[in-house]
Design a protein around this motif. Structure first.
Motif, PDB file in Angstrom:
ATOM      1  N   ALA A   2      66.087  63.471  25.565  1.00 14.29           N
ATOM      2  CA  ALA A   2      64.885  62.972  26.623  1.00 14.29           C
ATOM      3  C   ALA A   2      65.281  61.937  27.759  1.00 14.29           C
ATOM      4  N   GLU A  12      65.571  58.961  26.866  1.00 11.14           N
ATOM      5  CA  GLU A  12      65.015  57.700  26.454  1.00 11.14           C
ATOM      6  C   GLU A  12      65.119  57.524  24.944  1.00 11.14           C
ATOM      7  N   SER A  26      60.378  54.759  22.399  1.00 12.68           N
ATOM      8  CA  SER A  26      60.062  55.115  23.746  1.00 12.68           C
ATOM      9  C   SER A  26      59.415  56.523  23.730  1.00 12.68           C
ATOM     10  N   LEU A  27      60.002  57.694  23.446  1.00 12.01           N
ATOM     11  CA  LEU A  27      59.473  58.930  23.491  1.00 12.01           C
ATOM     12  C   LEU A  27      57.953  59.118  22.691  1.00 12.01           C
ATOM     13  N   ARG A  85      56.084  56.660  21.980  1.00  9.46           N
ATOM     14  CA  ARG A  85      54.938  55.969  22.726  1.00  9.46           C
ATOM     15  C   ARG A  85      54.489  56.665  23.698  1.00  9.46           C
ATOM     16  N   SER A  86      55.475  57.378  24.893  1.00  9.45           N
ATOM     17  CA  SER A  86      55.270  57.650  26.025  1.00  9.45           C
ATOM     18  C   SER A  86      54.539  59.157  25.932  1.00  9.45           C
ATOM     19  N   ARG A  87      55.134  60.238  24.943  1.00 11.82           N
ATOM     20  CA  ARG A  87      54.690  61.439  25.071  1.00 11.82           C
ATOM     21  C   ARG A  87      53.985  61.761  23.524  1.00 11.82           C
ATOM     22  N   GLY A  88      53.757  61.021  22.872  1.00 11.06           N
ATOM     23  CA  GLY A  88      53.096  61.150  21.583  1.00 11.06           C
ATOM     24  C   GLY A  88      54.030  61.753  20.406  1.00 11.06           C
ATOM     25  N   GLU A  89      53.466  61.986  19.060  1.00 11.62           N
ATOM     26  CA  GLU A  89      53.970  62.217  18.008  1.00 11.62           C
ATOM     27  C   GLU A  89      54.435  63.927  18.024  1.00 11.62           C
ATOM     28  N   VAL A 105      54.509  65.788  20.525  1.00 12.29           N
ATOM     29  CA  VAL A 105      55.848  66.348  21.412  1.00 12.29           C
ATOM     30  C   VAL A 105      57.069  65.727  20.690  1.00 12.29           C
ATOM     31  N   PHE A 106      57.143  64.642  20.012  1.00 15.46           N
ATOM     32  CA  PHE A 106      58.473  64.010  19.471  1.00 15.46           C
ATOM     33  C   PHE A 106      58.735  64.892  18.585  1.00 15.46           C
TER      34      PHE A 106
END
Length: 168
Positions: free
Chosen positions: A41, A43, A47-48, A50-54, A56-57
């Protein structure tokens, strides 16, 4: 003795620390799935999230876990604490030769996590972590071969896992 061990468990239980020590003890490669996610990623995992949501994580986590488990050079794999949240990750874990759940009391984990960056546990409290552990208990049980007390010193936890591996 099998060299493939996958460590699962709650945030702060020591999957990375114990995984590194276990891999060194049996002279095999170690991989931390969270490191694979962060590398891919560009990051941190926090950070991932926060930025892309659970969602996507969790997709990134399942992909990283699949990569780690398909790499025959990997002897010890540490998953992210929430890897069991994904059905695809649970299916991957179910196929692993030895899945060790590291466990400790919520009070121990909260003390270990204090000052860390854990978006899914904000605000970090014993009650919040207890609810998370209760929600994930059945998911961990679905994939776990054995549970080991991770509140003990690292060398003791590694010795316990080594004893299990000898009999696996």
């Amino acid at each position: 003795m099998t060299a493939r061990v996958v460590l699962v468990g709650a945030p702060g239980v020591g999957k990375s620390t114990i995984g590194q020590a276990l891999a060194a003890a049996i002279d095999v490669a170690f991989v931390d799935v969270d490191d694979l996610i962060a590398d891919a990623a560009g990051e941190t995992c926090a950070s991932l999230l926060r930025s892309r949501g659970e969602a996507v994580f969790r997709e990134a986590e399942a992909s990283a876990l699949a990569s780690a488990l398909s790499n025959q050079a990997m002897g010890v794999v540490a998953t992210g604490a929430g890897a069991v949240e994904s059905a695809s990750s649970r299916a991957l874990l179910a196929g692993a030769p030895l899945v060790v759940q590291l466990a400790a009391e919520p009070e121990v984990l909260v003390a270990r996590l204090a000052g860390g960056d854990r978006p899914l546990l904000e605000p970090l409290t014993v009650e919040r972590l207890t609810r998370l552990l209760e929600r994930r208990a059945e998911l961990y049980a679905q994939v776990t071969s054995v549970v080991v007390d991770a509140a003990a010193p690292v060398d003791d936890v590694v010795a316990s896992i080594l004893a299990i591996m000898v009999h696996a």
